[in-house]
Write a protein that holds these residues in place. Structure first.
Motif, PDB file in Angstrom:
ATOM      1  N   GLN A 148     -33.467 -33.571  78.242  1.00 29.21           N
ATOM      2  CA  GLN A 148     -32.431 -33.860  77.250  1.00 29.21           C
ATOM      3  C   GLN A 148     -32.945 -34.829  76.197  1.00 29.21           C
ATOM      4  O   GLN A 148     -32.659 -34.669  75.001  1.00 29.21           O
ATOM      5  N   GLN A 149     -33.721 -35.846  76.618  1.00 26.55           N
ATOM      6  CA  GLN A 149     -34.286 -36.786  75.662  1.00 26.55           C
ATOM      7  C   GLN A 149     -35.245 -36.077  74.715  1.00 26.55           C
ATOM      8  O   GLN A 149     -35.233 -36.307  73.500  1.00 26.55           O
ATOM      9  N   THR A 154     -36.491 -33.675  69.520  1.00 26.72           N
ATOM     10  CA  THR A 154     -36.848 -32.483  68.747  1.00 26.72           C
ATOM     11  C   THR A 154     -35.808 -32.199  67.669  1.00 26.72           C
ATOM     12  O   THR A 154     -36.151 -31.867  66.528  1.00 26.72           O
ATOM     13  N   GLN A 155     -34.529 -32.333  68.017  1.00 28.38           N
ATOM     14  CA  GLN A 155     -33.473 -32.128  67.021  1.00 28.38           C
ATOM     15  C   GLN A 155     -33.581 -33.154  65.900  1.00 28.38           C
ATOM     16  O   GLN A 155     -33.386 -32.825  64.721  1.00 28.38           O
ATOM     17  N   GLY A 156     -33.903 -34.417  66.268  1.00 26.04           N
ATOM     18  CA  GLY A 156     -34.085 -35.440  65.231  1.00 26.04           C
ATOM     19  C   GLY A 156     -35.229 -35.099  64.298  1.00 26.04           C
ATOM     20  O   GLY A 156     -35.121 -35.251  63.073  1.00 26.04           O
ATOM     21  N   THR A 160     -35.146 -34.339  60.311  1.00 25.23           N
ATOM     22  CA  THR A 160     -36.025 -35.025  59.361  1.00 25.23           C
ATOM     23  C   THR A 160     -36.807 -34.027  58.521  1.00 25.23           C
ATOM     24  O   THR A 160     -36.921 -34.167  57.296  1.00 25.23           O
ATOM     25  N   LEU A 161     -37.360 -33.007  59.195  1.00 24.29           N
ATOM     26  CA  LEU A 161     -38.129 -31.987  58.472  1.00 24.29           C
ATOM     27  C   LEU A 161     -37.243 -31.218  57.502  1.00 24.29           C
ATOM     28  O   LEU A 161     -37.673 -30.875  56.394  1.00 24.29           O
TER      29      LEU A 161
END
Length: 314
Positions: A148-149, A154-156, A160-161
């Motif tokens: 989950q972390q 990855t979502q963050g 950002t990308l």
């Protein structure tokens, strides 16, 4: 201890041996007679048989130590010899019911020890299995938390990308717009360069005639020079020293003969006061007697105004 209690204790001991199948025929017959009249002993026998059925799954098969096996077989052989040496009962003598003996046979003792040992091993095995399952559950919980972390990180990074990509697209759009503007400017400059080359070619060609335009008032410093070919309707006029006009005003060039004035174009000047004008006359330029430059409203006029800046004779 009274007889009933003793017999009950003996029956409990023999029930375990019966569940393990280690009674002789006489003892088995006597116990079955007791079971026929005792529901409590029937229930206890069922429970003992359920436990006995679990013994094959309680622990792995193991070879007993050699001395234990030797002692066990020695005791079984001694018990067998004792039975063989006992006098056989008389056929004529009536069969006397033997009281239940308060003993546990050697085989039953070993079987009971094995049962206790097996149950202990089963408890240890179950405890070890529970501990392994609990440890595996903790490891799985930790792995899920780490996953989950990682998913959150990855979502963050994706967000950002995405933001960087949006910024890059905006920058690329701005650069594209600047490039288009530059291309337009380059096109304008190329057109002006081509026009200037045409003018240079025109004014430097052999046979060109030159006429001067002078200021209409002595306090003005503006000048004009007109280049033309006799018999041609085209001409080029170069201006210098003209002041910048107010907003809404333009300079207008005129060709005049004895009866009329013909408008031949409007123009503006920059801070240098220098500009040029290509004249397209309705007929050959040398058919006109004079030229002049006036200040007119934006868009030009049909007839010359009163503010004359330059004049010249052809």
């Amino acid at each position: 201890m009274n007889d009933a209690s003793a017999e009950g204790h003996e029956a409990d001991s023999l029930l375990a041996a019966f569940a393990l199948g280690s009674l002789d025929l006489d003892e088995q017959a006597e116990l079955e007679a007791l079971l026929a009249t005792s529901p409590a002993h029937q229930k206890e026998l069922r429970q003992l048989r359920e436990v006995t059925a679990l013994l094959p799954y309680a622990t792995l098969a193991a070879e007993p130590p050699a001395h234990v096996k030797a002692q066990l077989f020695a005791r079984v052989e001694a018990d067998r010899a004792t039975r063989l040496q006992a006098p056989a009962p008389s056929a004529a003598a009536p069969r006397v019911r033997r009281p239940l003996r308060n003993w546990i046979m050697p085989g039953f003792a070993v079987a009971l020890a094995v049962l206790v040992f097996a149950l202990g091993n089963l408890t240890l095995t179950l405890g070890s299995t529970v501990r392994r399952l609990d440890e595996a559950n903790r490891e799985l919980t930790t792995a899920i938390a780490e996953l989950q972390q990682s998913l959150s990180e990855t979502q963050g990074r994706q967000e950002t990308l995405s933001g960087q990509l949006a910024d890059s697209q905006e920058q690329w759009l701005a650069i594209s717009n600047q490039l288009l503007a530059s291309e337009d400017r380059i096109g304008q400059l190329n057109a002006r360069l081509a026009h200037d080359e045409q003018i240079v070619t025109f004014v430097s060609a052999p046979g060109v005639a030159t006429r001067q335009l002078a200021p209409a008032r002595p306090d003005q410093s503006a000048r004009g020079e007109m280049y033309m070919y006799p018999g041609e309707p085209n001409a080029v006029v170069l201006f210098s020293g003209l002041p910048i006009l107010e907003t809404g005003q333009v300079y207008q060039f005129w060709l005049a003969d004895g009866s009329s004035e013909v408008a031949a174009g409007t123009f503006q000047v920059d801070s240098t006061g220098i500009t040029r004008l290509v004249v397209q006359a309705p007929r050959e330029v040398n058919a006109f007697q004079r030229v002049m430059v006036t200040v007119e409203p934006d868009g030009g006029s049909i007839t010359p105004g009163t503010t004359v800046v330059l004049t010249g004779s052809l």
